[in-house]
Design a protein around this motif. Structure first.
Motif, mmCIF file in Angstrom:
data_model
loop_
_atom_site.group_PDB
_atom_site.id
_atom_site.type_symbol
_atom_site.label_atom_id
_atom_site.label_comp_id
_atom_site.label_asym_id
_atom_site.label_seq_id
_atom_site.Cartn_x
_atom_site.Cartn_y
_atom_site.Cartn_z
ATOM 1 N N LYS A 1 95.373 44.248 -70.345
ATOM 2 C CA LYS A 1 93.874 44.741 -70.375
ATOM 3 C C LYS A 1 93.579 45.899 -71.590
ATOM 4 O O LYS A 1 92.450 45.774 -72.235
ATOM 5 C CB LYS A 1 93.445 45.319 -69.059
ATOM 6 N N LYS A 2 94.306 46.757 -71.970
ATOM 7 C CA LYS A 2 94.251 47.664 -73.016
ATOM 8 C C LYS A 2 94.516 46.820 -74.399
ATOM 9 O O LYS A 2 93.753 47.145 -75.192
ATOM 10 C CB LYS A 2 95.393 48.602 -73.152
ATOM 11 N N GLU B 1 91.057 45.438 -74.748
ATOM 12 C CA GLU B 1 90.009 46.337 -75.003
ATOM 13 C C GLU B 1 90.148 46.486 -76.439
ATOM 14 O O GLU B 1 88.903 46.695 -77.183
ATOM 15 C CB GLU B 1 90.401 47.582 -74.189
ATOM 16 N N ARG C 1 93.948 36.275 -72.229
ATOM 17 C CA ARG C 1 93.426 35.948 -70.970
ATOM 18 C C ARG C 1 93.743 34.531 -70.210
ATOM 19 O O ARG C 1 94.080 34.408 -69.014
ATOM 20 C CB ARG C 1 91.724 35.567 -71.265
ATOM 21 N N ILE D 1 93.630 36.932 -67.088
ATOM 22 C CA ILE D 1 92.848 38.162 -66.955
ATOM 23 C C ILE D 1 91.317 37.612 -67.298
ATOM 24 O O ILE D 1 90.938 36.858 -68.214
ATOM 25 C CB ILE D 1 93.027 39.082 -67.950
#
Length: 141
Positions: free
Chosen positions: A103-104, A107, A136, A141
């Motif tokens: 996730k980071k 980001e 992803r 994700i």
């Protein structure tokens, strides 16, 4: 003299002599601080290079620390759309990926993507899109 040390660090990095590269990047950094003070944007060069070296040696936490210092300095000096932030964000995304914090990673890749698109750099924008889509798909994700 700081640039000379920085170039030496790059040469040692290219030869795989990481400890010598780190020493020269640290010396360049100290020279820049003495010459320009603690908030000059050239410090981001050595912080970015040190982040790269710690990434190569597997010390991801230290790598993130240096990349974040470079990011903060450029962000605070030039604002959120400065082109150098794209590269630093991409570097941070790569380290977070290696730490398996996907996730980071996304980001930071998205931050880089936005800047690359704004400055019309379609090659690096495509690379960021590919990185994001790959994470992803692999990680759901």
């Amino acid at each position: 003299m700081g640039y000379y040390r920085n170039y030496l660090g790059e040469a040692f990095k290219a030869k795989g002599l990481y400890q010598k590269a780190i020493k020269n990047f640290e010396e360049a950094h100290n020279i820049f601080i003495k010459a320009y003070g603690p908030n000059h944007d050239d410090l981001s060069i050595t912080w970015n290079n040190l982040g790269s070296m710690w990434k190569l040696t597997g010390n991801y936490n230290k790598s993130i620390k240096y990349y974040e210092k470079a990011y903060k300095l450029i962000f605070n000096t030039f604002g959120p759309a400065h082109p150098n932030l794209a590269g630093i964000s991409s570097n941070l995304g790569g380290v977070w990926y290696l730490k398996r914090n996907y996730k980071k990673a996304i980001e930071y890749y998205e931050k880089a993507l936005k800047i690359y698109e704004e400055k019309g750099d379609s090659n690096f924008a495509l690379k960021m899109k590919t990185n994001i889509e790959t994470i992803r798909k692999r990680e759901g994700i």
